[in-house]
Design a protein around this motif. Structure first.
Motif, PDB file in Angstrom:
ATOM      1  N   GLY A  79       0.788  -1.216   0.000  1.00  0.00           N
ATOM      2  CA  GLY A  79       0.000   0.000   0.000  1.00  0.00           C
ATOM      3  C   GLY A  79       0.822   1.268   0.000  1.00  0.00           C
ATOM      4  N   ALA A  80       2.068   1.194  -0.496  1.00  0.00           N
ATOM      5  CA  ALA A  80       2.969   2.337  -0.483  1.00  0.00           C
ATOM      6  C   ALA A  80       3.357   2.754  -1.896  1.00  0.00           C
ATOM      7  CB  ALA A  80       4.234   1.996   0.311  1.00  0.00           C
ATOM      8  N   LYS A  81       3.738   3.997  -2.039  1.00  0.00           N
ATOM      9  CA  LYS A  81       4.321   4.471  -3.286  1.00  0.00           C
ATOM     10  C   LYS A  81       5.688   3.819  -3.449  1.00  0.00           C
ATOM     11  CE  LYS A  81       6.474   8.576  -5.314  1.00  0.00           C
ATOM     12  NZ  LYS A  81       6.837   9.993  -5.098  1.00  0.00           N
ATOM     13  N   GLY A  82       6.008   3.408  -4.649  1.00  0.00           N
ATOM     14  CA  GLY A  82       7.328   2.830  -4.919  1.00  0.00           C
ATOM     15  C   GLY A  82       8.183   3.783  -5.734  1.00  0.00           C
ATOM     16  N   SER A  83       9.460   3.875  -5.384  1.00  0.00           N
ATOM     17  CA  SER A  83      10.423   4.681  -6.144  1.00  0.00           C
ATOM     18  C   SER A  83      11.680   3.849  -6.334  1.00  0.00           C
ATOM     19  CB  SER A  83      10.767   5.976  -5.404  1.00  0.00           C
ATOM     20  OG  SER A  83       9.614   6.753  -5.175  1.00  0.00           O
ATOM     21  N   VAL A  84      12.294   3.973  -7.503  1.00  0.00           N
ATOM     22  CA  VAL A  84      13.503   3.219  -7.800  1.00  0.00           C
ATOM     23  C   VAL A  84      14.586   4.184  -8.289  1.00  0.00           C
ATOM     24  CG1 VAL A  84      14.561   1.387  -9.180  1.00  0.00           C
ATOM     25  CG2 VAL A  84      12.206   1.136  -8.354  1.00  0.00           C
ATOM     26  N   TYR A  85      15.751   4.123  -7.648  1.00  0.00           N
ATOM     27  CA  TYR A  85      16.895   4.948  -8.029  1.00  0.00           C
ATOM     28  C   TYR A  85      18.054   4.024  -8.405  1.00  0.00           C
ATOM     29  CZ  TYR A  85      14.180   8.453  -5.476  1.00  0.00           C
ATOM     30  OH  TYR A  85      13.183   9.275  -5.033  1.00  0.00           O
ATOM     31  N   VAL A  86      18.977   4.540  -9.199  1.00  0.00           N
ATOM     32  CA  VAL A  86      20.119   3.739  -9.652  1.00  0.00           C
ATOM     33  C   VAL A  86      21.417   4.349  -9.107  1.00  0.00           C
ATOM     34  CG1 VAL A  86      21.424   2.898 -11.639  1.00  0.00           C
ATOM     35  CG2 VAL A  86      18.920   3.022 -11.748  1.00  0.00           C
ATOM     36  N   GLN A  87      22.221   3.517  -8.460  1.00  0.00           N
ATOM     37  CA  GLN A  87      23.557   3.925  -8.038  1.00  0.00           C
ATOM     38  C   GLN A  87      24.533   3.527  -9.140  1.00  0.00           C
ATOM     39  OE1 GLN A  87      25.379   1.877  -4.683  1.00  0.00           O
ATOM     40  NE2 GLN A  87      26.409   3.745  -4.013  1.00  0.00           N
ATOM     41  N   GLU A  88      25.008   4.507  -9.875  1.00  0.00           N
ATOM     42  CA  GLU A  88      25.878   4.249 -11.024  1.00  0.00           C
ATOM     43  C   GLU A  88      27.234   3.713 -10.600  1.00  0.00           C
ATOM     44  OE1 GLU A  88      24.954   4.481 -14.109  1.00  0.00           O
ATOM     45  OE2 GLU A  88      23.042   5.560 -13.954  1.00  0.00           O
ATOM     46  N   VAL A  89      27.783   4.269  -9.496  1.00  0.00           N
ATOM     47  CA  VAL A  89      29.115   3.887  -9.017  1.00  0.00           C
ATOM     48  C   VAL A  89      29.019   3.598  -7.525  1.00  0.00           C
ATOM     49  CG1 VAL A  89      31.522   4.564  -8.784  1.00  0.00           C
ATOM     50  CG2 VAL A  89      30.191   5.394 -10.738  1.00  0.00           C
ATOM     51  N   ALA A  90      29.608   2.488  -7.083  1.00  0.00           N
ATOM     52  CA  ALA A  90      29.578   2.117  -5.667  1.00  0.00           C
ATOM     53  C   ALA A  90      30.563   2.977  -4.888  1.00  0.00           C
ATOM     54  CB  ALA A  90      29.923   0.636  -5.513  1.00  0.00           C
ATOM     55  N   LEU A  91      30.031   3.902  -4.095  1.00  0.00           N
ATOM     56  CA  LEU A  91      30.881   4.824  -3.336  1.00  0.00           C
ATOM     57  C   LEU A  91      30.570   4.786  -1.842  1.00  0.00           C
ATOM     58  CD1 LEU A  91      30.981   7.930  -5.723  1.00  0.00           C
ATOM     59  CD2 LEU A  91      32.831   6.314  -5.236  1.00  0.00           C
ATOM     60  N   GLY A  92      30.082   3.656  -1.366  1.00  0.00           N
ATOM     61  CA  GLY A  92      29.893   3.503   0.065  1.00  0.00           C
ATOM     62  C   GLY A  92      28.446   3.511   0.516  1.00  0.00           C
ATOM     63  N   THR A  93      28.257   3.173   1.793  1.00  0.00           N
ATOM     64  CA  THR A  93      26.920   3.008   2.355  1.00  0.00           C
ATOM     65  C   THR A  93      26.148   4.329   2.399  1.00  0.00           C
ATOM     66  OG1 THR A  93      27.931   3.213   4.553  1.00  0.00           O
ATOM     67  CG2 THR A  93      27.508   0.981   3.732  1.00  0.00           C
ATOM     68  N   ALA A  94      26.825   5.429   2.752  1.00  0.00           N
ATOM     69  CA  ALA A  94      26.148   6.722   2.795  1.00  0.00           C
ATOM     70  C   ALA A  94      25.791   7.198   1.394  1.00  0.00           C
ATOM     71  CB  ALA A  94      27.020   7.754   3.500  1.00  0.00           C
ATOM     72  N   HIS A  95      26.664   6.941   0.432  1.00  0.00           N
ATOM     73  CA  HIS A  95      26.403   7.359  -0.943  1.00  0.00           C
ATOM     74  C   HIS A  95      25.198   6.617  -1.519  1.00  0.00           C
ATOM     75  CE1 HIS A  95      26.924   7.241  -5.384  1.00  0.00           C
ATOM     76  NE2 HIS A  95      27.234   8.510  -5.197  1.00  0.00           N
ATOM     77  N   ALA A  96      25.043   5.341  -1.153  1.00  0.00           N
ATOM     78  CA  ALA A  96      23.895   4.566  -1.643  1.00  0.00           C
ATOM     79  C   ALA A  96      22.588   5.201  -1.168  1.00  0.00           C
ATOM     80  CB  ALA A  96      23.986   3.123  -1.160  1.00  0.00           C
ATOM     81  N   ILE A  97      22.559   5.647   0.082  1.00  0.00           N
ATOM     82  CA  ILE A  97      21.369   6.329   0.605  1.00  0.00           C
ATOM     83  C   ILE A  97      21.162   7.654  -0.120  1.00  0.00           C
ATOM     84  CG2 ILE A  97      20.301   7.332   2.668  1.00  0.00           C
ATOM     85  CD1 ILE A  97      22.065   5.387   4.308  1.00  0.00           C
ATOM     86  N   TYR A  98      22.257   8.340  -0.379  1.00  0.00           N
ATOM     87  CA  TYR A  98      22.210   9.649  -1.045  1.00  0.00           C
ATOM     88  C   TYR A  98      21.553   9.555  -2.425  1.00  0.00           C
ATOM     89  CZ  TYR A  98      23.880  14.084  -3.001  1.00  0.00           C
ATOM     90  OH  TYR A  98      23.968  15.326  -3.585  1.00  0.00           O
ATOM     91  N   CYS A  99      21.695   8.413  -3.067  1.00  0.00           N
ATOM     92  CA  CYS A  99      21.091   8.234  -4.392  1.00  0.00           C
ATOM     93  C   CYS A  99      19.571   8.360  -4.342  1.00  0.00           C
ATOM     94  CB  CYS A  99      21.489   6.878  -4.978  1.00  0.00           C
ATOM     95  SG  CYS A  99      23.231   6.749  -5.421  1.00  0.00           S
ATOM     96  N   ALA A 100      18.997   8.143  -3.167  1.00  0.00           N
ATOM     97  CA  ALA A 100      17.546   8.274  -2.988  1.00  0.00           C
ATOM     98  C   ALA A 100      17.200   9.608  -2.333  1.00  0.00           C
ATOM     99  CB  ALA A 100      17.021   7.119  -2.148  1.00  0.00           C
ATOM    100  N   LYS A 101      18.006  10.641  -2.565  1.00  0.00           N
ATOM    101  CA  LYS A 101      17.848  11.918  -1.861  1.00  0.00           C
ATOM    102  C   LYS A 101      16.482  12.540  -2.079  1.00  0.00           C
ATOM    103  CE  LYS A 101      20.299  14.447  -5.535  1.00  0.00           C
ATOM    104  NZ  LYS A 101      21.464  15.325  -5.835  1.00  0.00           N
ATOM    105  N   GLU A 102      15.867  12.302  -3.227  1.00  0.00           N
ATOM    106  CA  GLU A 102      14.550  12.884  -3.483  1.00  0.00           C
ATOM    107  C   GLU A 102      13.476  12.296  -2.573  1.00  0.00           C
ATOM    108  OE1 GLU A 102      13.580  12.597  -7.600  1.00  0.00           O
ATOM    109  OE2 GLU A 102      15.473  13.500  -8.262  1.00  0.00           O
TER     110      GLU A 102
END
Length: 338
Positions: A79-102
């Motif tokens: 029952g939730a909205k789904g969003s999908v983001y792509v991490q082009e380059v693996a730059l760490g755990t914080a960067h992976a979260i940052y890819c979903a900044k929106e």
């Protein structure tokens, strides 16, 4: 409440099973790992989930083109909205979260999709944050926390000397996704890397020094899906939980011909068992056919043909064929016959 699921890793430790299916979409007891993960989180936070944001890798890294569609369907079923983001380059755990900044605003849970858990606590959404932890026998192999009066005081990465046996399992709650994004943005803007990557532990430490109070969320079971043997064991534990909850995981249209199912098991639709003994702790995906075989504690995916076999602690991928009396074989990269 939002859930952010970084899942861009290629899952190399689980090959060959992750060559065609991303590890978080590997099916355990009839459901993809990532679906079970978000369902378990939903039961713990006891809040309405507004959005689930998934961070995946590129098709060049092995993510099939239909990955986004499958993930959006998982979000829809909750029952939730789904969003999908792509991490082009693996730059760490914080960067992976940052890819979903929106999607980083308001209260959110961040959950890395290579682990499952069972817990009976309810999350205190009034806390600044929470970190899911589990007691482990060898803390030196994990990041751990220290506690004082129920508040997390320190984060220690792979301590050489004993400081705590509460290991961080990779699931976090943040009361303010906006503040989380601000701290990650600071790391990136100032290129503050550790071992060449932007690390979430640095963000946690910065938030703590600014006065944020993190509390632990202790789980009863922590199940790993990183390698083949732990994944088979996770299937076993999940089947046990489902059976104890009174859930029947055997499809109504399973064809039994001189065969026996020993619970707990998951048997998908359109499965044929002929002269077979299956279970306990076996999952068999839809459209599979098992003939003249005994299978125990194993994870079998969809449309598999198994004959003349005696299997235990086995993991077999989609559309595979296995004949225990084989003489002519076609075996691809990373395949194991043990």
């Amino acid at each position: 409440m939002k859930i952010i699921v970084p899942m861009a890793g290629i899952g190399s430790r689980l090959r060959p099973h992750t060559l065609t299916v991303p590890k978080p979409l590997t099916v355990i007891a009839g459901k993809p790992i990532v679906q079970r993960l978000v369902e378990d989180i939903a039961s713990v936070i006891d809040e309405e989930i507004d959005e689930i944001a998934f961070v995946i890798g590129t098709t060049a890294k092995g993510f099939p083109t239909d990955t986004e569609q499958k993930l959006l369907q998982i979000a829809k079923e909750l029952g939730a909205k789904g969003s999908v983001y792509v991490q082009e380059v693996a730059l760490g755990t914080a960067h992976a979260i940052y890819c979903a900044k929106e999607s980083l605003s308001g209260p959110c849970v961040v959950a890395y999709a290579d682990t499952l858990f069972k817990a009976d606590f309810k999350l205190d959404v009034n806390a600044d944050g929470a970190i899911w932890v589990s007691k482990v026998e060898n803390p030196s192999a994990f990041g751990v926390i220290k506690l004082e009066d129920g508040i997390i005081t320190d984060f220690i990465e792979k301590p050489k000397n004993f400081v705590s046996d509460l290991a961080i399992i990779g699931i976090y709650y943040f009361k303010s996704g906006d503040q989380l994004l601000k701290e990650i943005q600071y790391l990136i803007d100032n290129d503050l890397k550790e071992n060449g990557e932007y690390q979430l532990t640095n963000v946690l430490e910065s938030l703590k020094q600014q006065g944020a109070k993190f509390v632990p969320g202790t789980v009863n079971a922590w199940m790993d899906c990183g390698k083949k043997d732990p994944t088979v064991d996770t299937n076993k534990q999940t089947l046990t939980f489902e059976h104890e909850a009174g859930n029947n995981l055997v499809a109504d249209d399973v064809v039994l011909q001189n065969s026996e199912i020993i619970q707990p098991c998951y048997i998908g639709k359109n499965v044929v068992l002929q002269d077979a003994k299956v279970g306990p702790y076996v999952s068999i995906g839809a459209g599979s056919c098992i003939t003249n075989a005994t299978i125990v504690n194993s994870l079998i995916q969809n449309n598999v043909e198994i004959s003349n076999a005696n299997l235990e602690n086995a993991m077999i991928g989609n559309h595979a064929k296995y004949n225990g009396k084989f003489t002519s074989v076609s075996i691809g990269d990373y395949t194991e016959l043990i």
